[in-house]
Design a protein around this motif. Structure first.
Motif, PDB file in Angstrom:
ATOM      1  N   LYS A  22      -2.300 109.161  54.910  1.00  0.00           N
ATOM      2  CA  LYS A  22      -3.260 108.214  55.462  1.00  0.00           C
ATOM      3  C   LYS A  22      -3.203 106.919  54.652  1.00  0.00           C
ATOM      4  O   LYS A  22      -3.276 106.948  53.419  1.00  0.00           O
ATOM      5  N   ASP A 174       6.525 102.804  60.263  1.00  0.00           N
ATOM      6  CA  ASP A 174       5.948 103.825  61.132  1.00  0.00           C
ATOM      7  C   ASP A 174       6.704 105.146  60.942  1.00  0.00           C
ATOM      8  O   ASP A 174       7.641 105.226  60.138  1.00  0.00           O
ATOM      9  N   VAL A 230       3.345  95.949  66.180  1.00  0.00           N
ATOM     10  CA  VAL A 230       1.979  96.463  66.225  1.00  0.00           C
ATOM     11  C   VAL A 230       1.181  95.443  67.027  1.00  0.00           C
ATOM     12  O   VAL A 230       0.961  94.323  66.580  1.00  0.00           O
ATOM     13  N   LEU A 251       2.235 100.994  68.650  1.00  0.00           N
ATOM     14  CA  LEU A 251       1.020 100.915  67.845  1.00  0.00           C
ATOM     15  C   LEU A 251       0.188  99.715  68.264  1.00  0.00           C
ATOM     16  O   LEU A 251       0.721  98.697  68.724  1.00  0.00           O
ATOM     17  N   TYR A 253      -3.424  97.330  66.941  1.00  0.00           N
ATOM     18  CA  TYR A 253      -4.532  97.083  66.009  1.00  0.00           C
ATOM     19  C   TYR A 253      -5.520  96.160  66.704  1.00  0.00           C
ATOM     20  O   TYR A 253      -5.256  95.658  67.802  1.00  0.00           O
ATOM     21  N   ILE A 280      -5.506 103.105  64.405  1.00  0.00           N
ATOM     22  CA  ILE A 280      -5.818 102.184  63.315  1.00  0.00           C
ATOM     23  C   ILE A 280      -7.281 101.783  63.423  1.00  0.00           C
ATOM     24  O   ILE A 280      -7.696 101.160  64.397  1.00  0.00           O
ATOM     25  N   GLN A 281      -8.083 102.148  62.425  1.00  0.00           N
ATOM     26  CA  GLN A 281      -9.510 101.844  62.411  1.00  0.00           C
ATOM     27  C   GLN A 281      -9.765 100.505  61.731  1.00  0.00           C
ATOM     28  O   GLN A 281      -9.435 100.309  60.558  1.00  0.00           O
ATOM     29  N   ALA A 339      -8.959 108.692  61.555  1.00  0.00           N
ATOM     30  CA  ALA A 339      -7.975 107.619  61.760  1.00  0.00           C
ATOM     31  C   ALA A 339      -6.750 107.834  60.879  1.00  0.00           C
ATOM     32  O   ALA A 339      -6.838 108.389  59.785  1.00  0.00           O
ATOM     33  N   ASP A 340      -5.609 107.385  61.376  1.00  0.00           N
ATOM     34  CA  ASP A 340      -4.362 107.465  60.607  1.00  0.00           C
ATOM     35  C   ASP A 340      -4.242 106.295  59.634  1.00  0.00           C
ATOM     36  O   ASP A 340      -3.654 106.423  58.563  1.00  0.00           O
ATOM     37  N   PHE A 341      -4.785 105.139  60.039  1.00  0.00           N
ATOM     38  CA  PHE A 341      -4.764 103.943  59.213  1.00  0.00           C
ATOM     39  C   PHE A 341      -6.170 103.346  59.185  1.00  0.00           C
ATOM     40  O   PHE A 341      -6.895 103.416  60.169  1.00  0.00           O
ATOM     41  N   ASP A 343      -7.585  99.525  58.618  1.00  0.00           N
ATOM     42  CA  ASP A 343      -7.163  98.125  58.547  1.00  0.00           C
ATOM     43  C   ASP A 343      -8.346  97.321  58.026  1.00  0.00           C
ATOM     44  O   ASP A 343      -9.280  97.028  58.755  1.00  0.00           O
TER      45      ASP A 343
END
Length: 611
Positions: A22, A174, A230, A251, A253, A280-281, A339-341, A343
């Motif tokens: 993460k 990625d 992205v 992806l 964002y 992506i949060q 979430a995976d990311f 931001d």
């Protein structure tokens, strides 16, 4: 050949290990660092006694009050970017996303590449596990630049960015191993949107997404790097838009303030989970947001407004409240959505008031909140370092800029505690409430807002106690946020140690010092740095006490290191010190030389203490 094989092996190993990791990405302006040669210290968007009518423009009240670095002097570029990366890593941040303006002039482009190169070089030389990404910021039609030339500019500039470093393991990638290339306003790559005068909408973009994708394929085919776009999704209300985007881009964002549209973001996160697309949060730290409004219609003055404003025609909106609570709320959303990311906006966007980079106004409160929440997000078991933070900020109650009879700043308080087990909060010696284990954020009610001391106890045992730093009210506030903590000294030493070590090693090499002389210099510098910081925190910079202390501590430091140096080397050292004090190469936005000695920290006549 062996080097190329080793690079590929390291890259493949990174990809295999990093697929399930993460990641926290923080927006980082590469020029907002504390480098002596290339820093660009921006102003804070707040009120000041230097306020002038001609600063009422672009819908905001702008001043030129610089921030106060936690370091005691400007650094060389290598040490500055090292400090950025090490500080961010301590907070749990894994990567920086550098905004990059394609339409900027060649001087900007050259400076950007210089700083970017230093980040990569320093990360490699120091063996840092830290990644980087680029956020390309596109603009629509410029009458002097054709769409064809615009695309060529994009291609050429991306080529320069990736040239010689396309195989670096420091790029954020990625799960397929492609470099993640963030693109703001991605539709402007297509000629229809580039030349369009009016704002586009989700419906018309959906109809041309395939063409937009083809245009990026053309550009990336000419860039010597394997990249994935992205895509910036600015239309989260339309779930079908996200679905259509995902057919062409792997992806997405989102704008930072979209975090507050919980239902729409929930829908997108569920869609990403079902389609196995990394989510992506967005997380946004809004420290302050003073905006001008028209008295005539109560609407915001647009950021693009170009005319000079009359203070009698506008007023200032109140600052938002619940700074820490909103920050916690969006981090909790990242945990809930798995979430995976993350931001994070931002690391160092000082003039927008959305930074968490350590400096003396903000200190470490938000960074400690971030670390605690990230341990939950990553399912890490870590014992809390028990601490308590007091955050004071100006709410700037609504007032008229054209009058002088109203007080602009109105100080509010919040208390943040991190505990391993429940404890009792006492304010001015009186029991107030039970604090739960973990993280607690409390707004001070008005009846105790001027409390001078708080303590946290478990039975008869005092966990910690702290006095409140009293910030006096002024007509114009140049400190809109000030944080103090029971952990300040510990955290400051932790964040600053490497800077002092690097400085001493440079001096050892420069002046050929022995181990004994190096140790003596280290002790003298550490003492001097502690004294300078406390002097800034405890005394107004305009006070005679501050100035006499500054001269006294400097004299003691210089005398301490005079011994190991020859007269010639001592003169060289003094010349270097004078360059650092002058902040050589550092300018404010109005391009006037900035004296590092005269950084303002607290309102004038402030004689508070931080204990």
């Amino acid at each position: 050949m062996k080097l190329q094989l080793l690079t590929l092996l390291l890259l493949n190993t990174y990809l295999l290990l990093g697929q399930t990791k993460k990641i926290v990405i923080a927006e980082c302006n590469p020029f907002n660092n504390y480098s002596q040669n290339s820093a660009y210290l921006k102003s804070m968007n707040c009120l000041s006694n230097d306020y002038k009518v001609n600063q009422l423009n672009a819908g905001k009240l702008r001043t030129f009050v610089p921030l106060i670095s936690q370091v005691s002097y400007p650094l060389n570029l290598q040490d500055a970017v090292l400090f950025e990366m090490e500080s961010a890593s301590k907070m749990g941040i894994n990567a920086f996303r550098f905004p990059y303006y394609i339409m900027a002039n060649p001087s900007y482009d050259e400076a950007f590449l210089e700083v970017l190169n230093q980040y990569f070089t320093t990360a490699q030389e120091k063996g840092l596990d830290f990644q980087f990404s680029i956020e390309v910021i596109l603009r629509n039609n410029n009458k002097q630049i054709s769409h064809q030339f615009y695309q060529k500019m994009l291609t050429d500039r991306l080529g320069k960015i990736f040239e010689g470093r396309q195989n670096s393991t420091s790029w954020l990638r990625d799960k397929e191993g492609n470099i993640m290339l963030f693109v703001r306003n991605p539709e402007y790559i297509e000629e229809y949107f580039y030349t369009k005068k009016h704002q586009q909408n989700a419906k018309e973009i959906k109809g041309l997404l395939e063409d937009i994708s083809l245009e990026y394929n053309k550009v990336l085919s000419k860039v010597n790097a394997s990249c994935s776009i992205v895509y910036y999704n600015n239309y989260i209300k339309d779930l079908n838009y996200a679905k259509k985007v995902s057919n062409y881009f792997s992806l997405m964002y989102y704008p930072p303030l979209k975090q507050f549209r919980e239902k729409e973001m929930d829908n997108i996160s569920v869609f990403c989970e079902r389609k196995m697309i990394p989510f992506i949060q967005p997380v946004y730290n809004q420290v302050h947001n003073n905006r001008l409004k028209w008295k005539s219609n109560n609407k915001y003055v647009g950021k693009a407004y170009k005319e000079e404003l009359d203070p009698n025609d506008v007023y200032l909106n109140p600052n938002p409240k619940d700074f820490s609570k909103n920050f916690v709320k969006t981090l909790d959303q990242a945990i809930r959505r798995d979430a995976d990311f993350i931001d994070l906006t931002s690391w160092n966007n000082y003039d927008e008031g959305s930074h968490i980079a350590p400096e003396m106004h903000l200190q470490f409160s938000l960074s400690e909140i971030l670390k605690f929440k990230l341990s939950d997000w990553r399912n890490e078991l870590s014992k809390v370092t028990e601490q308590c933070h007091i955050n004071q900020y100006s709410t700037t109650s609504t007032y008229n800029l054209g009058t002088e009879d109203e007080v602009a700043d109105k100080i509010a308080f919040e208390l943040v505690t991190l505990l391993n087990s429940p404890a009792d909060l006492y304010i001015n010696g009186q029991f107030y409430q039970v604090l739960q284990s973990g993280l607690t954020v409390i707004d001070y009610p008005s009846d105790i807002a001027k409390a001078k001391k708080y303590s946290v106890r478990r039975g008869a045992t005092k966990v910690f106690e702290q006095k409140l730093v009293q910030i006096p009210k002024r007509k114009f506030s140049d400190t809109i946020y000030f944080s103090s903590s029971t952990a300040d000294e510990k955290l400051w030493k932790e964040y600053t140690q490497s800077i002092i070590n690097n400085y001493i090693q440079n001096q050892k090499s420069r002046f050929l010092l022995s181990s004994e002389e190096t140790a003596m210099w280290y002790d003298a510098l550490f003492t001097y740095t502690v004294q300078k910081r406390k002097n800034l925190l405890q005394h107004d910079i305009n006070s005679s006490t501050y100035k006499s202390n500054r001269e006294k501590y400097e004299k003691e430091y210089y005398n301490a290191i005079r011994g190991p140096l020859t007269k010639f080397n001592y003169d060289v050292f003094l010349e270097m010190e004078n360059d650092q004090k002058r902040g050589k190469g550092i300018v404010t936005e109005d391009e006037k030389e900035l004296l590092f000695l005269d950084y303002n920290l607290l309102p004038e006549s402030h004689q508070g203490e931080l204990k």
